[in-house]
Design an enzyme around this catalytic site. Sequence first.
Site, PDB file in Angstrom:
ATOM      1  N   GLY B  29      55.064  -9.468  22.397  1.00 28.84           N
ATOM      2  CA  GLY B  29      53.930  -9.873  23.216  1.00 28.84           C
ATOM      3  C   GLY B  29      54.004  -9.402  24.653  1.00 28.84           C
ATOM      4  N   CYS B 237      29.267 -11.282   0.901  1.00 26.96           N
ATOM      5  CA  CYS B 237      28.907  -9.872   1.031  1.00 26.96           C
ATOM      6  C   CYS B 237      27.792  -9.541   0.026  1.00 26.96           C
ATOM      7  CB  CYS B 237      30.131  -8.999   0.763  1.00 26.96           C
ATOM      8  SG  CYS B 237      29.761  -7.237   0.704  1.00 26.96           S
ATOM      9  N   CYS B 240      29.353  -6.600  -2.497  1.00 26.98           N
ATOM     10  CA  CYS B 240      30.418  -6.865  -3.464  1.00 26.98           C
ATOM     11  C   CYS B 240      30.586  -8.344  -3.767  1.00 26.98           C
ATOM     12  CB  CYS B 240      31.749  -6.276  -2.987  1.00 26.98           C
ATOM     13  SG  CYS B 240      32.538  -7.224  -1.685  1.00 26.98           S
ATOM     14  N   CYS B 262      30.695  -6.407   3.855  1.00 24.30           N
ATOM     15  CA  CYS B 262      32.064  -6.397   4.342  1.00 24.30           C
ATOM     16  C   CYS B 262      32.207  -5.370   5.455  1.00 24.30           C
ATOM     17  CB  CYS B 262      33.043  -6.011   3.231  1.00 24.30           C
ATOM     18  SG  CYS B 262      33.111  -7.173   1.886  1.00 24.30           S
ATOM     19  N   CYS B 268      35.563  -3.509   0.327  1.00 25.35           N
ATOM     20  CA  CYS B 268      34.289  -3.667  -0.350  1.00 25.35           C
ATOM     21  C   CYS B 268      34.221  -2.716  -1.549  1.00 25.35           C
ATOM     22  CB  CYS B 268      33.159  -3.374   0.633  1.00 25.35           C
ATOM     23  SG  CYS B 268      31.562  -4.031   0.143  1.00 25.35           S
TER      24      CYS B 268
END
Lengths: 256, 289
Positions: B29, B237, B240, B262, B268
Site C-alpha cells: 500500500g 446481464c 448472458c 457485463c 460474458c
Amino acid sequence: MTPLLQVENVAKFYGTRIGCTDVSFDLYPGEVMGIVGESGSGKSTLLNCLAGHLAPDRGAVRFDMAVGGLSDTVTMSEPERRMLARTDWAFVHQHARDGLRMNVSAGGNVGERLMAVNARHYGEIRDKAIDWLGRVEISEDRIDDRPTAFSGGMQQRLQIARNLVTGPRLVFMDEPTGGLDVSVQARLLDLLRGLVREMGLSAIIVTHDLAVVRLLADRLMVMKDGHVIETGLTDQVLDDPQHAYTQLLVSSVLQV
Amino acid sequence: MSEYNFAYLDEQTKRMIRRAILKGLAVPGYQVPFASREMPMPYGWGTGGVQVSAAVLTPDDTFKVIDQGADDTTNAVSIRRFFQKTADVAVTEATSEASVIQTRHRIPEEALRADQIIVYQVPIPEPLRFLEPRETETRKMHALEEYGLMHVKLYEDISKHGDISTSYAYPVKVEGRYVMDPSPIPKFDNPKLEMAAIQLFGAGREQRIYAIPPYTQVVSLDFEDYPFRASKADHACDLCGAEDSYLDELIVDDEGGRMFMCSDTDYCLTRRKAGHVGAQGVPYEEDAA
C-alpha cells in the site's frame, strides 16, 4: 501544583534578527494568559514556537502530558507533537480560513478532529457537531453549509467549535477577534469567556487589543522587540503600567 | 523485433522499476516513487501500467489487457498490440489463460490465481489528494498514519447524499497500515482486492508504484452505522443473464430503451458460450461475430 505549560528561555531568531528571546513563564491549569505588543514585537513568533508550528532555536517548552507528566515538546518526536496538536491542544487562527477547511461542510469541519482520534460512528459524530454548533450559536440547519457561505464572525465561531470539540486542555489563540466588527467581537468574547470558564480551559491569547485581554486574561505579558518587558496580573499591568512602553500602549487606547 | 529491446524499455529502466515493485510488495500500500519514463502514448492512457507490465513480462507470458472490463476497446487493443510488437508475447482475451493482465478500472469477474499478476493503470495514486493538495503534507500523513481526513470525505458524502456515494476509487486500508487508492475500480470490485494474484499499481504521470501481495488484508473504509457495501446495478446481464457481475448500462434507442450487460466481456462471452442467455440476448453461435 504542576504547571500545565512551562516555558523556559525560549528564543527564536530569523537569521541575525530576533524573533523573540529569553521568554520564560509557567501557565497553570485553568489560567488564561494574554500576550500583547505591537506588530513585529514577536508575539506571534512566540505563540508559534509554543504551539509547535516553529522550532525554537533555544529553550524548552514543557507540557504536562496526560501520560508521563511534563515533557519537552521541542525535543519530542513529531508524531507525539502532532498527536498533542489534535487532542490536548487547540489553535485558533486569526484568519478563520487558515484554520478551517473551506470546501468541507461545517459539520465535517467540526467532525474532523473527532475522526482524527478514531471516531467511526457517523451518528455520534453528527450529534456532537450539532451540539458544538449550538454552543457557538450557529443554528443546526447550517450544518451542511460550507464555511464559504458563512460571515466572518460565524467562520470564527466555527473555527472555535472545531478546535474545542475534542476537549483540549490548552488553547492557543492568535488575534481571535481580529478583523471583526465591534458588536461581533463583543459576542465572540462573551462566548469565549463562557467556554473558558465552563470547560476550565487554559489559554494563551495573543492580541494587540487591550480590551480583549482585559476581558479574558488573568495574567498579561507585554512584549516589545522580541523581549518580554513586563508581566503581571492583567488589571495590575493595565491600571498601573511600569514600563514606559506599556504606559504608551495603555494610554494609546482610543476612548469613545 | 530487433528494433526494440524486449518489451520496449531498456534493461536498466526495467531493473529500476522492478526495484520499486519489490519495495512496494514489501510495504503493501505504500507509494514508491520511481523514475517514470516517457512512453509512446499520452499520460492518462496507462503509461504507468505499461511500464509495470514491461518490467514484469517474460517471453513465456501470456498477456491480456482490459479497459473498463472490455478486451476490445481502443486503449486495450492498442496496449495489447504494443506488447505483441515490442515483446512478441502471446496474447489472449481469456482471463484464465493470461499470466499477466493489465487493467484499467476493473478487476475481472473470474477469480485470479496465484500464478497470475494483475497490473492496474492509476491516474491519481494519492487518496488524500483532493482533501489535502500538498504532497509534502500527505506524505507526512501517511508516515504518521493520520487518516482522519479520509473519513471527512465519507462524512461529507453521507451528509450530502444520505449514504456513502463514493462509487469508484473507494479508499481502502491495506494490512491495517496504509490507506490506498485502489485506482478507479468500482467499489463493487473492492472485496476482490483480497486475492491470490499479485497486484501491482503503476501511475506514470505521478511517478508512483504500489502493490498488494497475495492474500493481503484489504479493508474498505466506512462508518460503524454506514458500513461499506459493494454495489452494482440492480439487474441481471441482458446478454448472458449473470446476476453476480458488474454491469454497464447501454441506451439503445431514443425512447428510453436500455440494456444492462457485463462490463467484463470475457466473462460474458464465456457464459454465453456455455449456453446462458439473458433477457435480451440470443443464443451464442460460433460464426455470429
